[in-house]
Design a protein around this motif. Structure first.
Motif, PDB file in Angstrom:
ATOM      1  N   ALA A  11       0.823  -1.212   0.000  1.00  0.00           N
ATOM      2  CA  ALA A  11       0.000   0.000   0.000  1.00  0.00           C
ATOM      3  C   ALA A  11       0.854   1.258   0.000  1.00  0.00           C
ATOM      4  O   ALA A  11       0.396   2.333  -0.377  1.00  0.00           O
ATOM      5  CB  ALA A  11      -0.924   0.004   1.211  1.00  0.00           C
ATOM      6  N   ARG A 262      -9.602  10.493  -5.992  1.00  0.00           N
ATOM      7  CA  ARG A 262      -8.848   9.231  -6.047  1.00  0.00           C
ATOM      8  C   ARG A 262      -9.660   8.154  -6.762  1.00  0.00           C
ATOM      9  O   ARG A 262      -9.140   7.455  -7.641  1.00  0.00           O
ATOM     10  CB  ARG A 262      -8.500   8.791  -4.621  1.00  0.00           C
ATOM     11  CG  ARG A 262      -7.685   7.497  -4.564  1.00  0.00           C
ATOM     12  CD  ARG A 262      -7.170   7.237  -3.151  1.00  0.00           C
ATOM     13  NE  ARG A 262      -6.413   6.015  -3.086  1.00  0.00           N
ATOM     14  CZ  ARG A 262      -5.180   5.844  -3.536  1.00  0.00           C
ATOM     15  NH1 ARG A 262      -4.566   6.840  -4.121  1.00  0.00           N
ATOM     16  NH2 ARG A 262      -4.551   4.693  -3.434  1.00  0.00           N
ATOM     17  N   ARG A 263     -10.941   8.047  -6.413  1.00  0.00           N
ATOM     18  CA  ARG A 263     -11.791   7.017  -7.054  1.00  0.00           C
ATOM     19  C   ARG A 263     -11.882   7.269  -8.560  1.00  0.00           C
ATOM     20  O   ARG A 263     -11.762   6.339  -9.363  1.00  0.00           O
ATOM     21  CB  ARG A 263     -13.190   7.017  -6.426  1.00  0.00           C
ATOM     22  CG  ARG A 263     -13.245   6.502  -4.998  1.00  0.00           C
ATOM     23  CD  ARG A 263     -14.671   6.247  -4.537  1.00  0.00           C
ATOM     24  NE  ARG A 263     -15.484   7.459  -4.465  1.00  0.00           N
ATOM     25  CZ  ARG A 263     -15.610   8.240  -3.401  1.00  0.00           C
ATOM     26  NH1 ARG A 263     -14.956   7.933  -2.284  1.00  0.00           N
ATOM     27  NH2 ARG A 263     -16.402   9.307  -3.421  1.00  0.00           N
ATOM     28  N   LEU A 266      -8.404   6.436 -10.226  1.00  0.00           N
ATOM     29  CA  LEU A 266      -8.078   4.999 -10.264  1.00  0.00           C
ATOM     30  C   LEU A 266      -8.878   4.256 -11.320  1.00  0.00           C
ATOM     31  O   LEU A 266      -8.388   3.309 -11.931  1.00  0.00           O
ATOM     32  CB  LEU A 266      -8.312   4.346  -8.897  1.00  0.00           C
ATOM     33  CG  LEU A 266      -7.400   4.794  -7.745  1.00  0.00           C
ATOM     34  CD1 LEU A 266      -7.668   3.985  -6.494  1.00  0.00           C
ATOM     35  CD2 LEU A 266      -5.935   4.690  -8.120  1.00  0.00           C
ATOM     36  N   PRO A 296      -2.445   4.874  -8.023  1.00  0.00           N
ATOM     37  CA  PRO A 296      -2.654   3.615  -7.292  1.00  0.00           C
ATOM     38  C   PRO A 296      -1.376   3.009  -6.731  1.00  0.00           C
ATOM     39  O   PRO A 296      -0.284   3.195  -7.272  1.00  0.00           O
ATOM     40  CB  PRO A 296      -3.238   2.692  -8.373  1.00  0.00           C
ATOM     41  CG  PRO A 296      -2.706   3.238  -9.655  1.00  0.00           C
ATOM     42  CD  PRO A 296      -2.578   4.718  -9.477  1.00  0.00           C
ATOM     43  N   SER A 297      -1.540   2.266  -5.641  1.00  0.00           N
ATOM     44  CA  SER A 297      -0.477   1.372  -5.178  1.00  0.00           C
ATOM     45  C   SER A 297      -0.634   0.075  -5.976  1.00  0.00           C
ATOM     46  O   SER A 297      -1.678  -0.133  -6.612  1.00  0.00           O
ATOM     47  CB  SER A 297      -0.652   1.091  -3.688  1.00  0.00           C
ATOM     48  OG  SER A 297      -1.754   0.214  -3.505  1.00  0.00           O
ATOM     49  N   GLU A 300      -3.945  -1.693  -5.772  1.00  0.00           N
ATOM     50  CA  GLU A 300      -5.163  -1.138  -6.372  1.00  0.00           C
ATOM     51  C   GLU A 300      -5.212  -1.316  -7.884  1.00  0.00           C
ATOM     52  O   GLU A 300      -6.092  -0.791  -8.550  1.00  0.00           O
ATOM     53  CB  GLU A 300      -5.264   0.349  -6.009  1.00  0.00           C
ATOM     54  CG  GLU A 300      -5.525   0.527  -4.532  1.00  0.00           C
ATOM     55  CD  GLU A 300      -5.149   1.905  -4.028  1.00  0.00           C
ATOM     56  OE1 GLU A 300      -5.981   2.504  -3.343  1.00  0.00           O
ATOM     57  OE2 GLU A 300      -4.041   2.375  -4.315  1.00  0.00           O
TER      58      GLU A 300
END
Length: 709
Positions: A11, A262-263, A266, A296-297, A300
């Motif tokens: 993460a 973020r959503r 991604l 993303p990490s 994700e």
């Protein structure tokens, strides 16, 4: 790895690329990132050749990036947790587009840098398409806000119109243009935190003053904040509900906005847009915050897909250290110590001194040592976890695009596709002592660079090297002379043509009958040959078998297909490789004793040669996509000159104060264009050129090549 030697949790990793058109400021931005994250204590300068990621002598002399350089740094997230950012600074010049292609294939996110003056340029479109192809989430950074002609609004609109992007403003500039000018660029406004940010150049932008937004900028701030909130509610349903409640008086917190951004990022639905001036030390820390917050990490990113090398069954590997190991070799560099292979670990753990399987070649490889790479420095490590990007020493068979995996759990990941080479030149060693060294050097360079190829022409005795453009071959040549200490002579660049056919031919017979007592050779086949354009990345010949198994057994069908593919590579009547063909095996005849794979290979060659003669050759030449940017007074000179080069002008339009000409031109007519365009415009026009497609060449060129003229 963390300082205590423990692996970083997935993460807290970001694998990102910095991509852009040449001269948008990628390398300067990377240099500032390394300074603010504490990786370097003095910032280098591209013009002085002192940057960290442009470490090759050729890069420092030319002031451009040629190879993608990998480097790691640390930055803290909003909760103060350290985040490891693995960065790849990629080239912007179109001749090195393969470096961008293979980097985006293995990265989880990208920062796309645009110049606030030039906006969306030709190579910006190319890298955006590449990021779309690999579904890479991205952030936009509009750089050079301190330059004359900088316009945030125009570039923002171009990202929407020219790239079909969905930009969402996050940071906007206060002013634009150099110091001392009207409305000069003095700072930034953070639309989420609703603050003005001012940087000081005395401490190289390290201290940032937050202040209330000045009254005279209130209207501008309100406009852009509304754009941000409206766009976000369009791309994120949860946020749309929160926004509706906020309009009725409930609180809309910065955390809600960042979570929605973020959503949206991604899922690839939207791209946060920031701005600044890397050269003037403005805005890079906020860019780092955005990388940590929105990209993303490895956890994700969707599981990587592949197939079982034998059964063809579709498989997935989740980014989990406990899963079986799977990784992709995405780059190879060659130096005096041997090959260093860059591997993206998708799942499991890769340990030093282990023997993973290369399922494409069905061979085990030896990973003798592992390294974390920092540009041209290496730090040896014992193991690499899912999500890591590492250098591996010891691989012998693996090339760019090959998979490495756990031998007990084989998986073949999707290969990386590279464009066709379009330009070649003859090369020969000065002395016989250099002859063997040249063969070794060419093999090493081809392993390192998948867009560089070479072949020995037995008829002329020449060795031909091929690449993506004049600069590409020039740099390959310099590498041989300077780094590999080879004495070679090179010819003038020439076009790499291709050949196809005019019409379909049916029922062409080919045979190989040599029966002189003892074991002989016997094979008869019948084929159909027709022109059929093949999709990009597919094999150039589509082979279809319609022969009955009794007439041509399976092992002989494979021999026919292999021979036809090999013959297509070695060329038709012009000697250039054949493309866009469909070959159908209709029928055949065997002999119970004398038939063999060798005989069917000869029969296939015979049939193909006869079919090509009947089908009539068509010469295909590489067509380049050309973009010329020129002041208005030279527009007529530029378009007139392009028309004289058999170019088709698609459109001309204005970009700021300059005019842009988009055209398609045959490569054969574009040699030396850089000198000509400078003289046409008193040195004020610039251009970029990239391979677009192969198209039929004028018949006169075909006749000249086959000696009929």
């Amino acid at each position: 790895m963390d300082s205590d030697g423990q692996p970083s949790p997935l993460a807290s990793i970001r694998n990102i690329g910095i991509v852009a058109h040449i001269d948008a400021g990628k390398t300067t931005t990377t240099e500032r990132i390394l300074y603010y994250t504490g990786e370097i204590h003095r910032m280098g300068d591209v013009d002085k050749g002192s940057t960290t990621t442009d470490y090759l002598q050729e890069e420092r002399e030319r002031g451009i990036t040629i190879v993608a350089a990998a480097i790691s740094c640390k930055w803290k997230d909003r909760d103060g947790k350290p985040i490891t950012i693995n960065i790849i600074d990629t080239p912007g010049h179109v001749d090195f587009t393969a470096e961008v292609e293979r980097s985006l294939r293995v990265l989880d996110g990208a920062v796309v840098v645009f110049s606030a003056v030039e906006g969306v340029e030709a190579q910006s479109e190319t890298v955006w398409r590449q990021a779309d192809k690999y579904h890479v989430p991205r952030i936009c950074f509009i750089n050079k806000m301190d330059r004359i002609g900088a316009e945030f609004d125009r570039v923002f609109e171009e990202i929407k119109d020219r790239l079909s992007g969905h930009p969402i403003p996050v940071i906007i500039p206060i002013g634009a243009g150099p110091e001392g000018s009207m409305g000069e660029f003095t700072g930034l406004i953070d639309l989420i935190e609703q603050k003005a940010l001012y940087y000081t150049t005395e401490d190289l932008g390290s201290s940032i003053t937050e202040a209330e937004i000045p009254d005279e900028l209130r209207d501008q701030f309100e406009h852009w904040r509304e754009v941000m909130l409206d766009q976000l509610s369009e791309f994120d349903e949860r946020f749309a509900e929160q926004y509706m409640l906020a309009l009725e008086g409930e609180e809309l917190t910065p955390e809600m906005i960042r979570a929605a951004l973020r959503r949206a990022t991604l899922t690839g639905k939207a791209q946060p847009v920031l701005c600044g001036s890397s050269f003037k030390y403005v805005g890079v820390q906020r860019l780092l915050d955005a990388v940590v917050s929105y990209l993303p990490s490895p956890l994700e990113v969707p599981p990587v897909k592949g197939e079982h090398p034998k059964s063809g069954e579709t498989l997935e590997r989740a980014p989990d250290p406990k899963a079986p190991f799977a990784g992709l070799v995405f780059k190879i560099t060659h130096d005096q110590h041997g090959d260093l292979s860059f591997v993206r670990v998708y799942s499991g753990i890769l340990k030093a001194n282990t023997r993973p399987l290369n399922p494409g070649k069905n061979k085990k490889e030896n990973c003798s040592r592992l390294y974390h790479i920092r540009a041209d420095d290496r730090e040896q490590i014992d193991q690499a976890l899912a999500g890591d990007i590492v250098g591996v020493v010891g691989l012998k068979e693996s090339v760019t695009g090959d998979t490495l995996c756990d031998p007990a759990h084989p998986i073949l990941l999707e290969r990386i596709e590279f464009p066709e080479t379009v330009i070649s030149m003859a090369i020969e060693p000065v002395s016989s002592a250099d002859k063997n060294k040249l063969a070794e050097a060419l093999a090493a360079l081809a392993r390192e660079d998948p867009t560089f190829t070479y072949k020995f022409d037995e008829e002329t005795g020449e060795t031909l090297i091929s690449g993506m453009g004049e600069l590409h071959l020039e740099i390959i040549k310099n590498k041989m002379l300077r780094d590999l200490k080879l004495q070679v002579r090179v010819g003038k660049p020439r076009v790499s043509y291709r050949e196809t056919i005019q019409r379909a031919v049916k029922g062409v017979h080919g045979q190989c009958i040599r029966q002189t007592g003892g074991s002989g050779l016997y094979a008869k086949i019948t084929i159909d040959l027709e022109p059929e354009p093949q999709p990009k990345g597919a094999p150039v010949v589509r082979f279809v078998n319609k022969a009955k198994p009794n007439d041509v057994p399976a092992q002989f069908v494979r021999a026919v297909e292999a021979a036809i593919r090999e013959d297509a590579k070695s060329g038709g009547v012009t000697g250039y490789p054949l493309v866009d063909l469909k070959v159908t095996l209709i029928d055949g005849e065997t002999h119970e004793v004398d038939s063999s794979e060798l005989a069917f290979g000869f029969a296939a060659t015979d049939a193909l040669n006869k079919a090509l003669e009947k089908a009539g050759p068509v010469l295909l030449e590489p067509i380049m996509k050309v973009e010329v940017v020129t002041p208005e007074e030279f527009l007529g000179n530029v378009t007139g000159d392009l028309s004289s080069r058999r170019a088709l002008i698609d459109r001309t339009y204005q970009r700021g104060k300059l005019w842009v000409v988009d055209a398609r031109a045959p490569l054969e007519q574009m040699f030396g264009y850089s000198t000509d365009v400078r003289s046409l415009s008193q040195g004020r026009a610039s251009y970029t050129m990239e391979p677009l497609e192969y198209a039929p060449a004028p018949e006169a060129m075909l006749k000249k090549l086959i000696g009929e003229e």
